[in-house]
Design a protein around this motif. Structure first.
Motif, PDB file in Angstrom:
ATOM      1  N   ARG A 103      47.096  39.584  36.504  1.00 40.20           N
ATOM      2  CA  ARG A 103      45.882  38.761  36.435  1.00 40.20           C
ATOM      3  C   ARG A 103      46.263  37.308  36.186  1.00 40.20           C
ATOM      4  O   ARG A 103      47.320  36.994  35.624  1.00 40.20           O
ATOM      5  CB  ARG A 103      44.975  39.261  35.308  1.00 40.20           C
ATOM      6  N   ASP A 104      45.421  36.410  36.626  1.00 42.48           N
ATOM      7  CA  ASP A 104      45.547  34.985  36.291  1.00 42.48           C
ATOM      8  C   ASP A 104      46.881  34.378  36.710  1.00 42.48           C
ATOM      9  O   ASP A 104      47.329  33.388  36.116  1.00 42.48           O
ATOM     10  CB  ASP A 104      45.340  34.766  34.779  1.00 42.48           C
ATOM     11  N   ALA A 151      44.548  45.568  38.312  1.00 38.31           N
ATOM     12  CA  ALA A 151      44.954  44.335  37.625  1.00 38.31           C
ATOM     13  C   ALA A 151      44.236  43.107  38.149  1.00 38.31           C
ATOM     14  O   ALA A 151      44.045  42.138  37.408  1.00 38.31           O
ATOM     15  CB  ALA A 151      46.463  44.125  37.754  1.00 38.31           C
ATOM     16  N   GLN A 152      43.853  43.127  39.418  1.00 35.38           N
ATOM     17  CA  GLN A 152      43.317  41.913  40.040  1.00 35.38           C
ATOM     18  C   GLN A 152      41.922  42.091  40.620  1.00 35.38           C
ATOM     19  O   GLN A 152      41.408  41.189  41.282  1.00 35.38           O
ATOM     20  CB  GLN A 152      44.278  41.436  41.132  1.00 35.38           C
ATOM     21  N   ASP A 154      37.639  43.118  40.360  1.00 36.25           N
ATOM     22  CA  ASP A 154      36.512  42.691  39.522  1.00 36.25           C
ATOM     23  C   ASP A 154      36.387  43.530  38.252  1.00 36.25           C
ATOM     24  O   ASP A 154      35.912  43.028  37.226  1.00 36.25           O
ATOM     25  CB  ASP A 154      35.208  42.779  40.328  1.00 36.25           C
ATOM     26  N   ALA A 156      38.985  45.084  36.688  1.00 32.87           N
ATOM     27  CA  ALA A 156      40.368  45.328  36.261  1.00 32.87           C
ATOM     28  C   ALA A 156      40.420  45.772  34.802  1.00 32.87           C
ATOM     29  O   ALA A 156      39.718  45.224  33.950  1.00 32.87           O
ATOM     30  CB  ALA A 156      41.204  44.069  36.455  1.00 32.87           C
ATOM     31  N   ASP A 159      46.556  44.369  32.727  1.00 31.80           N
ATOM     32  CA  ASP A 159      47.002  42.987  32.852  1.00 31.80           C
ATOM     33  C   ASP A 159      47.884  42.785  34.089  1.00 31.80           C
ATOM     34  O   ASP A 159      47.955  41.678  34.630  1.00 31.80           O
ATOM     35  CB  ASP A 159      47.783  42.572  31.603  1.00 31.80           C
ATOM     36  N   ARG A 176      49.660  38.501  46.805  1.00 35.95           N
ATOM     37  CA  ARG A 176      49.100  39.009  45.552  1.00 35.95           C
ATOM     38  C   ARG A 176      50.167  39.134  44.456  1.00 35.95           C
ATOM     39  O   ARG A 176      49.836  39.354  43.295  1.00 35.95           O
ATOM     40  CB  ARG A 176      48.446  40.382  45.790  1.00 35.95           C
TER      41      ARG A 176
END
Length: 311
Positions: A103-104, A151-152, A154, A156, A159, A176
């Motif tokens: 994520r992020d 993880a990625q 909506d 999730a 992490d 990704r």
């Protein structure tokens, strides 16, 4: 023209990688999706055993004539030869490394303390625990998009997840990846990134149509890797890594066995100077480095690690 029936698992990744390889066959082809045990049983790989669960149904289809060729991810292929079947080609390997998809945009080193990281591979579980004992490693299954969504997506709940970079590339999803994991700290599964092409023994016409996809250097490298698995009597789901490559006139191999909890890591690295890149010389090199690596690993106690992982 006779149409060559090419069997493959039915996932998007399997169909994509098989289709790309089959374009190089000297024949008109039709892809035949086959459902395997690994596609329907969502238990962890450790519970269902791992060995052959993505392969057996394809081999059955090959032997009974429903398909003429079976294409597998080589890392799923058992090390014991199958009666009546020939491994006729090993494709040139795609990038063998693993990728972190977080994520992020987080890199591995930037994951927060206690981050939840998903993988279904006992090898990756052990490697994550060796590298970051603080992580919570979560056992997950599913196809590539399903795992990415953990993880990625909506909704999730993780992490990050760890996936094979080769699979992401073949699906056009390599953007990704938020970090590419080094082969030094995260050596991969034997055969990862390569495809196996199997035919029925004695089928000369099919052999002639597909043998051009065999890549000698990759075949030697994965042969050495798979000999480590066989020598340790470990299955495809064992916490064992092996990576080999042909470079600078040598064949290099590193084999590693792990305790699943990350508490122990045994490593052996060996090299063989090649007289040539002829198939016989490459095969001799693969046997030599694998035998030496297996002997060193067994002397260090690798058999105990493999046995504990099965228990």
């Amino acid at each position: 023209m006779t149409v060559l029936k090419v069997g493959t698992r039915g996932s998007a990744l399997a169909m994509a990688q098989c289709g790309a390889l089959a374009e190089r066959f000297d024949a008109e082809v039709a892809l035949v999706p086959i459902t395997t045990q690994g596609d329907t049983d969502r238990s962890s790989l450790q519970q269902i055993g791992g060995t052959g669960v993505f392969v057996s149904a394809l081999r059955d289809a090959l032997l009974d004539g429903r398909v003429d060729v079976a294409v597998h991810s080589l890392k799923d292929l058992p090390t014991t030869p199958a009666p009546g079947i020939e491994l006729v080609a090993v494709s040139k390997r795609e990038d063998a490394r693993d990728a972190l998809c977080a994520r992020d945009g987080l890199a591995f080193a930037d994951l927060p303390q206690g981050a939840r990281v998903g993988t279904g591979s006992p090898r990756r579980m052990a490697q994550l625990r060796v590298a970051r004992p603080d992580l919570e490693v979560v056992d997950i299954r599913g196809n590539v998009p399903t795992r990415l969504a953990r993880a990625q997506g909506d909704d999730a709940d993780l992490d990050a997840v760890v996936l094979a970079l080769a699979g992401l590339k073949r699906l056009g999803l390599d953007d990704r990846a938020t970090d590419i994991l080094s082969l030094v700290d995260f050596p991969t599964a034997p055969g990862q990134g390569a495809l196996a092409v199997e035919i029925r023994d004695g089928d000369g016409a099919t052999r002639a149509a597909v043998v051009k996809t065999d890549h000698a250097a990759t075949r030697a490298a994965v042969d050495a890797e798979r000999r480590v698995l066989a020598g340790l009597e470990a299955g495809c789901s064992a916490p064992v890594a092996a990576h080999a490559e042909v470079a600078d006139g040598m064949l290099f191999l590193t084999g590693i066995a792990y305790a699943t909890d990350g508490s122990t890591r045994l490593s052996a690295s060996h090299a063989f100077t090649l007289d040539s890149t002829k198939p016989a010389d490459l095969a001799e090199a693969a046997r030599d480095v694998a035998e030496r690596a297996v002997a060193e690993l067994l002397e260090g106690g690798a058999a105990d690690l493999v046995h504990e992982a099965r228990a």
